[in-house]
Motif scaffolding. Structure first.
Motif, mmCIF file in Angstrom:
data_model
loop_
_atom_site.group_PDB
_atom_site.id
_atom_site.type_symbol
_atom_site.label_atom_id
_atom_site.label_comp_id
_atom_site.label_asym_id
_atom_site.label_seq_id
_atom_site.Cartn_x
_atom_site.Cartn_y
_atom_site.Cartn_z
ATOM 1 N N THR A 122 0.791 -12.729 2.550
ATOM 2 C CA THR A 122 0.910 -13.767 1.707
ATOM 3 C C THR A 122 0.016 -15.125 2.025
ATOM 4 O O THR A 122 -0.687 -15.597 1.068
ATOM 5 C CB THR A 122 2.279 -14.056 1.258
ATOM 6 O OG1 THR A 122 3.008 -12.756 1.298
ATOM 7 C CG2 THR A 122 2.454 -15.028 0.111
ATOM 8 N N THR A 146 4.312 0.677 -1.077
ATOM 9 C CA THR A 146 5.175 -0.169 -1.827
ATOM 10 C C THR A 146 5.170 -1.670 -1.193
ATOM 11 O O THR A 146 5.481 -2.478 -1.943
ATOM 12 C CB THR A 146 6.705 0.427 -1.674
ATOM 13 O OG1 THR A 146 6.870 0.895 -0.486
ATOM 14 C CG2 THR A 146 6.629 1.708 -2.563
ATOM 15 N N PHE A 206 1.747 -8.399 -3.118
ATOM 16 C CA PHE A 206 1.023 -9.011 -4.494
ATOM 17 C C PHE A 206 1.651 -9.534 -5.442
ATOM 18 O O PHE A 206 1.330 -10.427 -5.823
ATOM 19 C CB PHE A 206 0.108 -7.541 -5.167
ATOM 20 C CG PHE A 206 -1.011 -7.117 -4.321
ATOM 21 C CD1 PHE A 206 -2.162 -8.098 -3.911
ATOM 22 C CD2 PHE A 206 -1.130 -6.051 -4.077
ATOM 23 C CE1 PHE A 206 -3.220 -7.896 -3.300
ATOM 24 C CE2 PHE A 206 -2.486 -5.465 -3.486
ATOM 25 C CZ PHE A 206 -3.194 -6.425 -2.955
ATOM 26 N N GLU A 207 2.941 -8.952 -5.567
ATOM 27 C CA GLU A 207 3.787 -9.615 -6.542
ATOM 28 C C GLU A 207 4.385 -11.135 -5.952
ATOM 29 O O GLU A 207 4.489 -12.052 -6.748
ATOM 30 C CB GLU A 207 5.097 -8.575 -6.877
ATOM 31 C CG GLU A 207 4.733 -7.628 -7.654
ATOM 32 C CD GLU A 207 5.618 -6.549 -7.693
ATOM 33 O OE1 GLU A 207 6.698 -6.662 -7.160
ATOM 34 O OE2 GLU A 207 5.241 -5.303 -8.024
ATOM 35 N N THR A 208 4.709 -11.054 -4.501
ATOM 36 C CA THR A 208 5.047 -12.445 -4.093
ATOM 37 C C THR A 208 3.973 -13.446 -4.122
ATOM 38 O O THR A 208 4.187 -14.477 -4.472
ATOM 39 C CB THR A 208 5.506 -12.161 -2.599
ATOM 40 O OG1 THR A 208 6.639 -11.338 -2.605
ATOM 41 C CG2 THR A 208 5.922 -13.467 -2.039
ATOM 42 N N HIS A 268 2.402 -3.699 -2.492
ATOM 43 C CA HIS A 268 2.987 -4.163 -4.106
ATOM 44 C C HIS A 268 3.858 -5.263 -4.068
ATOM 45 O O HIS A 268 3.512 -6.178 -4.852
ATOM 46 C CB HIS A 268 3.529 -3.019 -4.734
ATOM 47 C CG HIS A 268 2.786 -1.804 -5.183
ATOM 48 N ND1 HIS A 268 1.824 -1.829 -6.118
ATOM 49 C CD2 HIS A 268 2.843 -0.795 -4.583
ATOM 50 C CE1 HIS A 268 1.166 -0.537 -5.984
ATOM 51 N NE2 HIS A 268 1.625 0.196 -5.129
ATOM 52 N N LYS A 269 4.726 -5.391 -2.901
ATOM 53 C CA LYS A 269 5.562 -6.385 -3.063
ATOM 54 C C LYS A 269 4.813 -7.795 -2.502
ATOM 55 O O LYS A 269 5.078 -8.740 -3.114
ATOM 56 C CB LYS A 269 6.872 -6.252 -2.028
ATOM 57 C CG LYS A 269 7.930 -5.135 -2.694
ATOM 58 C CD LYS A 269 8.693 -4.881 -1.379
ATOM 59 C CE LYS A 269 9.624 -3.691 -1.916
ATOM 60 N NZ LYS A 269 10.519 -3.060 -0.849
ATOM 61 N N ILE A 297 -1.017 -9.821 -10.520
ATOM 62 C CA ILE A 297 -0.244 -9.053 -11.536
ATOM 63 C C ILE A 297 -1.032 -7.862 -11.796
ATOM 64 O O ILE A 297 -2.199 -7.594 -11.421
ATOM 65 C CB ILE A 297 -0.202 -9.752 -13.062
ATOM 66 C CG1 ILE A 297 -1.690 -10.180 -13.411
ATOM 67 C CG2 ILE A 297 0.800 -10.857 -12.943
ATOM 68 C CD1 ILE A 297 -1.719 -10.715 -15.071
ATOM 69 N N LYS A 298 -0.295 -6.657 -12.134
ATOM 70 C CA LYS A 298 -0.989 -5.493 -12.297
ATOM 71 C C LYS A 298 -2.018 -5.529 -13.391
ATOM 72 O O LYS A 298 -1.844 -5.943 -14.544
ATOM 73 C CB LYS A 298 -0.061 -4.320 -12.550
ATOM 74 C CG LYS A 298 0.837 -3.932 -11.340
ATOM 75 C CD LYS A 298 1.633 -2.779 -11.557
ATOM 76 C CE LYS A 298 2.702 -2.642 -10.280
ATOM 77 N NZ LYS A 298 3.560 -1.323 -10.720
ATOM 78 N N GLY A 343 1.864 -13.807 -6.402
ATOM 79 C CA GLY A 343 1.322 -13.936 -7.783
ATOM 80 C C GLY A 343 0.375 -13.169 -8.573
ATOM 81 O O GLY A 343 -0.113 -13.431 -9.621
ATOM 82 N N LYS A 403 -5.407 -11.920 -10.030
ATOM 83 C CA LYS A 403 -4.701 -12.974 -9.775
ATOM 84 C C LYS A 403 -5.656 -14.161 -10.625
ATOM 85 O O LYS A 403 -6.747 -14.117 -10.147
ATOM 86 C CB LYS A 403 -4.288 -13.721 -8.499
ATOM 87 C CG LYS A 403 -3.789 -15.135 -8.277
ATOM 88 C CD LYS A 403 -2.603 -15.243 -7.501
ATOM 89 C CE LYS A 403 -2.436 -16.901 -7.167
ATOM 90 N NZ LYS A 403 -1.160 -17.177 -7.199
ATOM 91 N N TYR A 454 -4.980 -5.004 -8.978
ATOM 92 C CA TYR A 454 -4.144 -6.345 -9.113
ATOM 93 C C TYR A 454 -5.244 -7.536 -9.357
ATOM 94 O O TYR A 454 -6.188 -7.340 -9.017
ATOM 95 C CB TYR A 454 -3.448 -6.677 -8.076
ATOM 96 C CG TYR A 454 -1.997 -6.037 -8.088
ATOM 97 C CD1 TYR A 454 -0.802 -6.496 -8.481
ATOM 98 C CD2 TYR A 454 -2.037 -4.681 -7.330
ATOM 99 C CE1 TYR A 454 0.307 -5.821 -8.093
ATOM 100 C CE2 TYR A 454 -0.768 -3.959 -7.096
ATOM 101 C CZ TYR A 454 0.398 -4.439 -7.736
ATOM 102 O OH TYR A 454 1.470 -3.735 -7.525
#
Length: 139
Positions: A82, A106, A112-114, A109-110, A118-119, A116, A137, A135
């Motif tokens: 991150t 997986t 990337f989501e943390t 993916h977490k 987006i798919k 910020g 940003k 993804y």
């Protein structure tokens, strides 16, 4: 003390060792050497050594693209990926930054989501039965 900085050739052996630990071989050594030579590799370094690295390009349909994020297995779940992503997003030359990972990854993916991201779509047929999820940003 933790630092995020541009990798130098003196870091190559340690970066390759981390990559080998993760993927099981040294097949990307020349790729990593080229990225360092072209100043497209960022590392996270502590007094214990390199915890992880990020490789990027600036030629993904005119946008920046993070092509690889690798964290040393013993240093995972400590925010290194991150931090590398955030550091790169700040320095990126375009307002949109893309990256990708396999659908099966997986944990990434977490991350990337943390961070910020987006798919933004998917690409079939790169890895048999495991689509690549794209993804993005926005700065």
């Amino acid at each position: 003390m933790t630092q995020l900085l541009e990798a130098r050739m003196e870091h190559l052996d340690e970066i390759c060792a981390i990559d080998q630990e993760v993927i099981g071989d040294y097949s990307r050594s020349e790729y990593l050497r080229t990225a360092i030579n072209e100043k497209r590799c960022i590392i996270q370094q502590t007094e214990k050594g390199i915890g992880g690295f990020l490789i990027f390009t600036n030629d993904f349909f005119g946008n920046c693209f993070i092509s690889l994020v690798i964290v040393k297995p013993s240093e995972r779940r400590m925010g290194i990926a991150t931090a590398l992503l955030a550091f790169y997003v700040e320095m990126a030359a375009t307002p949109k930054i893309f990256s990708s990972t396999n659908q099966s990854n997986t944990s990434m993916h977490k991350v990337f989501e943390t961070a910020g991201f987006i798919k933004s779509g998917c690409i079939e047929n790169l890895d048999e039965g495991d689509p690549e999820i794209i993804y993005v940003k926005y700065k």
